[in-house]
Motif scaffolding. Structure first.
Motif, PDB file in Angstrom:
ATOM      1  N   GLU A  78      15.480   1.402 -18.371  1.00 47.30           N
ATOM      2  CA  GLU A  78      14.324   1.387 -17.650  1.00 47.30           C
ATOM      3  C   GLU A  78      14.067   2.619 -16.615  1.00 47.30           C
ATOM      4  OE1 GLU A  78      11.198   0.053 -15.508  1.00 47.30           O
ATOM      5  OE2 GLU A  78      12.039  -0.368 -17.426  1.00 47.30           O
ATOM      6  N   PHE A  79      15.578   3.297 -16.174  1.00 50.00           N
ATOM      7  CA  PHE A  79      15.495   4.325 -15.323  1.00 50.00           C
ATOM      8  C   PHE A  79      15.497   5.678 -16.075  1.00 50.00           C
ATOM      9  CE2 PHE A  79      16.894   1.127 -12.241  1.00 50.00           C
ATOM     10  CZ  PHE A  79      16.671   1.759 -10.974  1.00 50.00           C
ATOM     11  N   LEU A  80      15.790   5.753 -17.266  1.00 49.24           N
ATOM     12  CA  LEU A  80      15.164   6.815 -18.063  1.00 49.24           C
ATOM     13  C   LEU A  80      14.057   7.175 -18.260  1.00 49.24           C
ATOM     14  CD1 LEU A  80      16.829   9.304 -19.449  1.00 49.24           C
ATOM     15  CD2 LEU A  80      16.750   7.797 -21.774  1.00 49.24           C
ATOM     16  N   HIS A  81      13.196   5.943 -18.310  1.00 53.42           N
ATOM     17  CA  HIS A  81      11.628   6.032 -18.474  1.00 53.42           C
ATOM     18  C   HIS A  81      11.117   6.295 -17.033  1.00 53.42           C
ATOM     19  CE1 HIS A  81       7.508   4.526 -19.274  1.00 53.42           C
ATOM     20  NE2 HIS A  81       7.423   4.242 -18.070  1.00 53.42           N
ATOM     21  N   LYS A  82      11.446   5.881 -15.997  1.00 47.51           N
ATOM     22  CA  LYS A  82      11.117   6.328 -14.843  1.00 47.51           C
ATOM     23  C   LYS A  82      11.581   7.813 -14.447  1.00 47.51           C
ATOM     24  CE  LYS A  82      13.041   3.038 -12.371  1.00 47.51           C
ATOM     25  NZ  LYS A  82      13.312   2.110 -11.288  1.00 47.51           N
ATOM     26  N   ARG A  83      12.548   8.304 -14.872  1.00 47.45           N
ATOM     27  CA  ARG A  83      12.965   9.741 -14.631  1.00 47.45           C
ATOM     28  C   ARG A  83      12.169  10.478 -15.474  1.00 47.45           C
ATOM     29  NH1 ARG A  83      16.012  13.110 -17.979  1.00 47.45           N
ATOM     30  NH2 ARG A  83      17.512  14.754 -17.047  1.00 47.45           N
ATOM     31  N   ARG A  84      11.977  10.220 -16.495  1.00 44.86           N
ATOM     32  CA  ARG A  84      10.867  11.091 -17.266  1.00 44.86           C
ATOM     33  C   ARG A  84       9.468  11.346 -16.877  1.00 44.86           C
ATOM     34  NH1 ARG A  84      11.026   8.197 -21.735  1.00 44.86           N
ATOM     35  NH2 ARG A  84      12.701   9.069 -22.535  1.00 44.86           N
ATOM     36  N   PHE A  85       8.962   9.976 -16.322  1.00 43.32           N
ATOM     37  CA  PHE A  85       7.632   9.952 -15.647  1.00 43.32           C
ATOM     38  C   PHE A  85       7.786  10.750 -14.607  1.00 43.32           C
ATOM     39  CE2 PHE A  85       5.125   7.957 -12.457  1.00 43.32           C
ATOM     40  CZ  PHE A  85       4.013   7.983 -13.059  1.00 43.32           C
ATOM     41  N   GLU A 113      15.900  -0.144  -7.481  1.00 41.93           N
ATOM     42  CA  GLU A 113      14.882  -1.655  -7.570  1.00 41.93           C
ATOM     43  C   GLU A 113      15.899  -2.931  -7.707  1.00 41.93           C
ATOM     44  OE1 GLU A 113      12.519  -2.561 -10.986  1.00 41.93           O
ATOM     45  OE2 GLU A 113      13.008  -0.494 -11.562  1.00 41.93           O
ATOM     46  N   THR A 114      15.883  -4.051  -7.128  1.00 42.11           N
ATOM     47  CA  THR A 114      16.672  -5.121  -7.054  1.00 42.11           C
ATOM     48  C   THR A 114      16.299  -6.254  -8.125  1.00 42.11           C
ATOM     49  OG1 THR A 114      16.178  -5.938  -5.075  1.00 42.11           O
ATOM     50  CG2 THR A 114      17.500  -4.553  -4.955  1.00 42.11           C
ATOM     51  N   GLY A 115      15.131  -6.087  -8.552  1.00 46.56           N
ATOM     52  CA  GLY A 115      14.596  -7.365  -9.288  1.00 46.56           C
ATOM     53  C   GLY A 115      15.005  -7.288 -10.604  1.00 46.56           C
ATOM     54  N   HIS A 116      14.498  -8.055 -11.638  1.00 40.57           N
ATOM     55  CA  HIS A 116      14.587  -8.399 -13.088  1.00 40.57           C
ATOM     56  C   HIS A 116      14.378  -7.173 -13.714  1.00 40.57           C
ATOM     57  CE1 HIS A 116      15.399 -10.042 -17.215  1.00 40.57           C
ATOM     58  NE2 HIS A 116      13.911  -9.822 -17.068  1.00 40.57           N
ATOM     59  N   ILE A 117      15.090  -6.717 -14.615  1.00 43.63           N
ATOM     60  CA  ILE A 117      14.745  -5.299 -15.524  1.00 43.63           C
ATOM     61  C   ILE A 117      14.893  -6.197 -17.002  1.00 43.63           C
ATOM     62  CG2 ILE A 117      15.880  -3.307 -16.792  1.00 43.63           C
ATOM     63  CD1 ILE A 117      16.543  -2.473 -13.954  1.00 43.63           C
ATOM     64  N   ASP A 118      14.028  -6.044 -17.807  1.00 46.99           N
ATOM     65  CA  ASP A 118      14.109  -6.406 -19.394  1.00 46.99           C
ATOM     66  C   ASP A 118      15.419  -6.198 -19.976  1.00 46.99           C
ATOM     67  OD1 ASP A 118      11.495  -7.327 -18.819  1.00 46.99           O
ATOM     68  OD2 ASP A 118      10.455  -5.712 -20.208  1.00 46.99           O
ATOM     69  N   GLY A 119      16.067  -7.031 -20.481  1.00 46.90           N
ATOM     70  CA  GLY A 119      17.234  -6.878 -21.252  1.00 46.90           C
ATOM     71  C   GLY A 119      18.436  -7.021 -20.539  1.00 46.90           C
ATOM     72  N   GLU A 154       0.966  -1.184  -0.041  1.00 47.83           N
ATOM     73  CA  GLU A 154       0.218   0.047  -0.262  1.00 47.83           C
ATOM     74  C   GLU A 154       0.711   1.261  -0.106  1.00 47.83           C
ATOM     75  OE1 GLU A 154      -2.581  -0.022   3.285  1.00 47.83           O
ATOM     76  OE2 GLU A 154      -3.908  -1.955   2.398  1.00 47.83           O
ATOM     77  N   TRP A 155       2.072   1.088   0.162  1.00 44.78           N
ATOM     78  CA  TRP A 155       3.002   2.258   0.544  1.00 44.78           C
ATOM     79  C   TRP A 155       3.643   2.328  -0.773  1.00 44.78           C
ATOM     80  CZ3 TRP A 155       4.303   5.683   4.591  1.00 44.78           C
ATOM     81  CH2 TRP A 155       3.253   5.717   5.541  1.00 44.78           C
ATOM     82  N   SER A 156       4.620   3.663  -0.840  1.00 47.99           N
ATOM     83  CA  SER A 156       5.531   3.819  -2.116  1.00 47.99           C
ATOM     84  C   SER A 156       6.662   4.475  -1.263  1.00 47.99           C
ATOM     85  CB  SER A 156       4.997   4.769  -3.164  1.00 47.99           C
ATOM     86  OG  SER A 156       5.870   5.080  -4.161  1.00 47.99           O
ATOM     87  N   ASN A 157       7.686   4.051  -1.375  1.00 45.49           N
ATOM     88  CA  ASN A 157       9.070   4.789  -0.705  1.00 45.49           C
ATOM     89  C   ASN A 157       9.755   5.311  -1.737  1.00 45.49           C
ATOM     90  OD1 ASN A 157      11.018   5.381   0.580  1.00 45.49           O
ATOM     91  ND2 ASN A 157      11.698   3.378   1.501  1.00 45.49           N
ATOM     92  N   LEU A 158       9.481   6.816  -1.779  1.00 45.65           N
ATOM     93  CA  LEU A 158      10.088   7.467  -2.853  1.00 45.65           C
ATOM     94  C   LEU A 158      11.215   8.249  -2.251  1.00 45.65           C
ATOM     95  CD1 LEU A 158       7.155   9.320  -5.029  1.00 45.65           C
ATOM     96  CD2 LEU A 158       8.484   7.181  -5.233  1.00 45.65           C
ATOM     97  N   GLY A 159      11.601   7.835  -0.874  1.00 41.25           N
ATOM     98  CA  GLY A 159      12.749   8.393  -0.371  1.00 41.25           C
ATOM     99  C   GLY A 159      13.999   7.566  -0.283  1.00 41.25           C
ATOM    100  N   GLN A 160      13.808   6.231  -0.704  1.00 41.89           N
ATOM    101  CA  GLN A 160      14.709   5.228  -0.496  1.00 41.89           C
ATOM    102  C   GLN A 160      15.983   5.662  -1.328  1.00 41.89           C
ATOM    103  OE1 GLN A 160      12.674   1.801  -2.295  1.00 41.89           O
ATOM    104  NE2 GLN A 160      13.807   1.742  -3.955  1.00 41.89           N
ATOM    105  N   GLY A 182      14.123   5.394  -7.816  1.00 43.88           N
ATOM    106  CA  GLY A 182      14.825   4.020  -7.795  1.00 43.88           C
ATOM    107  C   GLY A 182      13.910   3.051  -7.399  1.00 43.88           C
ATOM    108  N   PRO A 183      12.846   3.144  -7.042  1.00 45.53           N
ATOM    109  CA  PRO A 183      11.612   2.022  -6.929  1.00 45.53           C
ATOM    110  C   PRO A 183      11.318   1.457  -8.254  1.00 45.53           C
ATOM    111  CG  PRO A 183      11.120   3.813  -5.325  1.00 45.53           C
ATOM    112  CD  PRO A 183      12.169   4.166  -6.161  1.00 45.53           C
ATOM    113  N   SER A 184      10.361   0.379  -8.113  1.00 48.58           N
ATOM    114  CA  SER A 184       9.753  -0.199  -9.578  1.00 48.58           C
ATOM    115  C   SER A 184       8.871   0.840  -9.957  1.00 48.58           C
ATOM    116  CB  SER A 184       9.273  -1.592  -9.099  1.00 48.58           C
ATOM    117  OG  SER A 184       8.147  -1.347  -8.645  1.00 48.58           O
TER     118      SER A 184
END
Length: 516
Positions: free
Chosen positions: A394-401, A124-130, A114-120, A481-483
């Motif tokens: 992946e992180f460039l997409h999240k940065r833009r968002f 993210e440590t899981g799988h990333i496409d490619g 239920e939470w989002s840690n935008l302070g972390q 940093g989060p997913s």
């Protein structure tokens, strides 16, 4: 003396309250914050009456003197160690730890859907496409059950050296060897070893920067930390021309800074970074550069790589690996997205590596041999390039968002990040009380979103600078940093928060004077 001071302040406050009650029966009391570490002029109106779980339900209705009596008693206890175990001091928390503990009081725990840690402060440590497959198993053999070498196992030290030579120094005559590398159990431990190795010198540090630097530069008393304020107009970058003046005028023997910068995301690269290395060589001032975010690069102007991936390191501009006073910190925690491995390294002249190895013999004893051995395949060039390419996509997409969402909500990003996975946001134009970083945190927690207030990055070792209003009291650091899923959930919470206070604004509060 402390109790006399409290007595005097209470008399003054009671007099003020009585006068206010007589002269203005309906006046709103001005309160001090319960979460900041010092009493401020007005911020309590934002925090004490906002449902802060650290305040008793009837606390918000108490008169000002009663509130501050409780606060002052707490402050006195801190100074007189009334409730402390003898011999131990009160140790301040870094920003991420502080906000995490505050969030726990609202029901947050790691992995709460239920939470989002935008302070972390971790990716993210899981799988990333490619990206290459993640390592899921670490094997121990008979030898790895024993203590490992304090500088780290020789194979990994050699692999780190070869990584730098292959990626950044192909055309350089001087090459790194295992003697130029020390493996350590995490980035903060690397910083602690370096700090313990410094002599009686002046060391410069920039503001804003990584929150852990404050206590790190406080507890080791052999050197004197000197603050250098980064210029917003110059994008918070290190400027070699200005740095020369600082080295001369302040007698600096070393300079510590993160590149890319945490929290601003500013990247010093190309000719600017080369000029800093040249300056260090010419003036005999060691650069201690924290490159822990050096794979999170959002420019294509310099460094190594191509249009699909890029990395930056000062090692590219070092002429002689044993003579140039350039010391680099990096590791698997951020750039390889393996923070739980706690495996990092220090790269620099051989005499520095001997020193940090010696300090490791009494500080920590060395990194895990099993983790060191498991990490060897991660330094192969093909692996690094594939992983870096996927990470940056992946992180460039999240940065833009996140940048688009912040612009839409009215956050000001002082300078779009060219590195790291953070946005350094000015909240001054948000409706009160959201125009104050500490108040913003308290309100965001109610929407199950965690952020880090900007005052934590106003690095002030030993609290030696006057407690004027912080330069960054109206800033917050947001992490992408989060997913994607968690990031989108966090942005939705921030939108609700801003919309609520635009519809029902509250009186403005004064910025916090100091971090808790």
């Amino acid at each position: 003396k402390m109790h006399d001071l409290i007595h005097f302040m209470l008399i003054a406050l009671l007099s003020f309250e009585c006068a206010a009650a007589v002269g203005a029966p309906d006046a709103t009391h001005v309160s001090g914050p319960s979460v900041a570490g010092s009493i401020t002029s007005q911020q309590g109106q934002t925090i004490l009456k906002t449902g802060n779980p650290s305040v008793a339900p009837d606390e918000a209705d108490k008169p000002i003197a009663a509130k501050l009596l409780s606060k002052l008693k707490t402050t006195a206890d801190a100074h007189t160690d009334i409730h402390s175990t003898p011999g131990f001091r009160r140790v301040p928390k870094t920003g991420v730890i502080y906000v995490s503990e505050r969030a726990e009081q609202y029901g947050w725990y790691a992995g709460n859907p239920e939470w989002s840690n935008l302070g972390q402060g971790m990716p993210e440590t899981g799988h990333i496409d490619g990206a290459p497959d993640r390592i899921d198993t670490v094997t121990f053999d008979e030898k790895l059950r024993e203590y490992g070498p304090v500088p780290g196992i020789k194979d990994l030290r050699k692999a780190v050296a070869e990584f730098y030579n292959d990626v950044y120094r192909k055309n350089k005559e001087s090459k790194y060897t295992a003697d130029n590398v020390c493996i350590v159990g995490g980035g903060r431990l690397a910083l602690a070893r370096l700090a313990a190795s410094l002599g009686n010198v002046n060391i410069g540090h920039v503001i804003p920067d990584y929150t852990a630097y404050e206590e790190l530069l406080t507890i080791f008393r052999s050197f004197t930390p000197i603050p250098l304020l980064l210029d917003r107009e110059q994008g918070f970058k290190i400027n070699a021309k200005e740095l020369r003046k600082e080295i001369n005028g302040r007698g600096l023997s070393a300079l510590l800074f993160s590149n890319p910068n945490n929290p601003t995301g500013a990247l010093t690269e190309g000719p600017d970074l080369a000029a800093c290395v040249d300056l260090a060589r010419d003036m005999g001032c060691s650069l201690i550069i924290d490159e822990i975010y050096s794979h999170y690069i959002w420019t294509v102007d310099s460094g190594v790589g191509d249009q699909t991936w890029k990395m930056v390191s000062a090692s590219q501009y070092v002429e002689d690996v044993n003579k140039d006073p350039v010391v680099i910190l990096d590791g698997f925690t951020k750039n390889w997205r393996l923070p739980g491995w706690r495996c990092c390294w220090i790269v620099g002249p051989a005499d520095v590596i001997q020193a940090v190895s010696a300090t490791g013999s009494f500080l920590d004893g060395g990194a895990s041999g099993a983790i060191c051995k498991a990490a060897l395949p991660l330094l192969k060039r093909d692996y690094v390039v594939q992983d870096c390419r996927a990470l940056q996509r992946e992180f460039l997409h999240k940065r833009r968002f996140l940048m688009e969402a912040c612009a839409d909500m009215g956050f000001e990003v002082d300078s779009p990040p060219t590195g790291s996975f953070y946005l350094w946001c000015n909240v001054r134009n948000l409706p009160p009380p959201l125009n104050d970083g500490m108040a913003f945190l308290e309100e965001a927690l109610k929407e199950k979103v965690i952020v880090v207030p900007g005052i934590f990055f106003d690095v002030n070792p030993g609290r030696r600078r006057p407690k004027l209003a912080s330069n960054y009291a109206q800033h917050v650091r947001l992490s992408f940093g989060p997913s994607r899923v968690e990031l989108e959930r966090g942005v939705a919470g921030l939108r609700r928060l801003v919309a609520k206070f635009r519809a029902n604004p509250r009186p403005s509060s004064s910025p916090a004077r100091d971090s808790p």
